[in-house]
Design an enzyme around this catalytic site. Structure first.
Site, PDB file in Angstrom:
ATOM      1  N   GLY A 131      44.936   1.414 -46.246  1.00 16.92           N
ATOM      2  CA  GLY A 131      45.309   0.789 -45.006  1.00 16.92           C
ATOM      3  C   GLY A 131      46.910   0.900 -46.064  1.00 16.92           C
ATOM      4  O   GLY A 131      47.793   0.851 -45.152  1.00 16.92           O
ATOM      5  N   ASP A 132      47.242   0.564 -47.291  1.00 14.59           N
ATOM      6  CA  ASP A 132      47.886   0.279 -47.759  1.00 14.59           C
ATOM      7  C   ASP A 132      48.579   2.059 -47.732  1.00 14.59           C
ATOM      8  O   ASP A 132      49.810   1.959 -47.461  1.00 14.59           O
ATOM      9  CB  ASP A 132      48.463  -0.535 -48.862  1.00 14.59           C
ATOM     10  CG  ASP A 132      47.738  -2.191 -48.655  1.00 14.59           C
ATOM     11  OD1 ASP A 132      48.123  -2.262 -47.632  1.00 14.59           O
ATOM     12  OD2 ASP A 132      47.660  -2.548 -50.087  1.00 14.59           O
TER      13      ASP A 132
END
Ligand code: ATP
Length: 309
Positions: free
Chosen positions: A252-253
């Protein structure tokens, strides 16, 4: 310059243990120690994409010093606010025999009012030179859940895009600040909606409502099922191929980093979503968290299919 904000960073230590058993002692190799925190992952991936960023947040005690040193060694720019209490440690026990990961996540330090004010001072100064701000992760004790909403307002006054990647109450309140982009996964969006969202249509409905509240982009990440980009006027869906997954933590990052890189380089919406997905996937193909290989991203880009719904 892109700024990433990591308010509750951590030293992440992971141990690999065969046949992990509770109530038993285990002899292990030295743990793998990394400078952890979602914003730090974003900065690391941005660097791998050739984009320098500045890391802001709070660091304290010996752990804080260790993270600072580590980031210096990795050539990352930083201007953290020093705090009295110790930066936290998070522990992961990985058992490959049973495919389990057991985590112990410290809550972290308590940030005082004076420390918060010092952070805001630094933030306001750096804001003047920034092109895009990304705030990721949980809040440390001592900060109100509305803290992200507060800084979102400051960013909006400067007319700079603000990405917010958090969950729970701080996401709910953060949305009220109308950030440029939020990146919930299915679980975070369900938590926001107060019910389990299973179907794509249900998720899109909630995302559209969020856009109607003033958020310009909802980047909904769906793990191995790809992602959606929902805006008031456009809904895009990214279909991704099956990849050899090694460790999806931090995908996600990495996705956020890919999106920020795209916006910063003037990519259109479809290409931005494609790049965001490729970065998330490339991270999932590596053992290290917040690590992507540009050659793999290049290859993945051509395998992602973007459609307008
Ligand atoms: P984290 O909290 O670990 O950073 P997340 O839940 O915020 O992750 P995900 O939805 O798991 O984010 O992943 C973001 C993106 O990374 C996905 O949209 C997808 O493009 C890619 N990705 C993640 N996991 C996989 C996987 N197993 N297979 C293929 N792509 C993946």
């Amino acid at each position: 310059m892109i700024i990433t904000v990591t308010l509750n960073p951590a030293i992440d230590i992971s141990y690999r243990v065969n046949n992990f058993n509770i109530n038993k002692g285990h002899r292990v190799e030295n743990g793998l120690k990394t400078a952890g925190g979602k914003g730090l992952n974003v900065s690391r991936v941005l660097k791998q994409l050739g984009e320098q960023s500045l890391c802001l947040g709070f660091l304290g005690g010996q752990n804080g010093k260790w993270i600072k040193k580590r980031l210096e060694m990795d050539g990352m720019e930083q201007s953290f606010t020093t705090i009295t209490e110790e930066t936290r440690t998070c522990l992961a026990i990985i058992d490959e025999d049973h495919s389990t990961q057991t985590e112990l996540l410290e809550k972290g330090p308590n940030v005082s009012e004076e420390e918060k004010e010092r952070f805001l001072e630094t933030f306001n100064q750096q804001l003047k030179k920034a092109k895009l701000i990304i705030a990721s992760g949980s809040l440390p004790l001592g900060l109100e859940p509305s803290f992200y909403k507060e800084i979102c307002k400051l960013v909006k006054e400067e007319n700079i895009p603000f990405f917010l990647d958090t969950s729970g109450e701080s996401l709910k309140l953060g949305i009220e600040g109308s950030p440029f982009l939020i990146k919930p996964n299915q679980e975070e969006l369900s938590q926001f909606a107060g019910k389990e969202l299973m179907k794509i249509e249900e998720m899109v409905e909630v995302a559209v409502k969020i856009c109607n509240q003033g958020v310009q982009n909802v980047l909904l990440s769906l793990g191995e099922n790809g992602a959606m980009l929902v805006r008031k006027d456009t809904i895009l869906k990214a279909d991704i191929p099956t990849i050899p997954v090694v460790n999806p933590v931090g995908s996600g990052d990495s996705m956020i980093a890919g999106m920020a890189y795209s916006i910063n380089n003037g990519f259109d919406l479809k290409e931005s979503l494609r790049m965001a997905c490729a970065c998330g996937m490339a991270n999932a193909m590596e053992a290290k968290t917040g690590f992507v290989q540009p050659e793999i991203i290049k290859q993945l880009l051509s395998e992602i299919n973007i459609t307008t719904l």
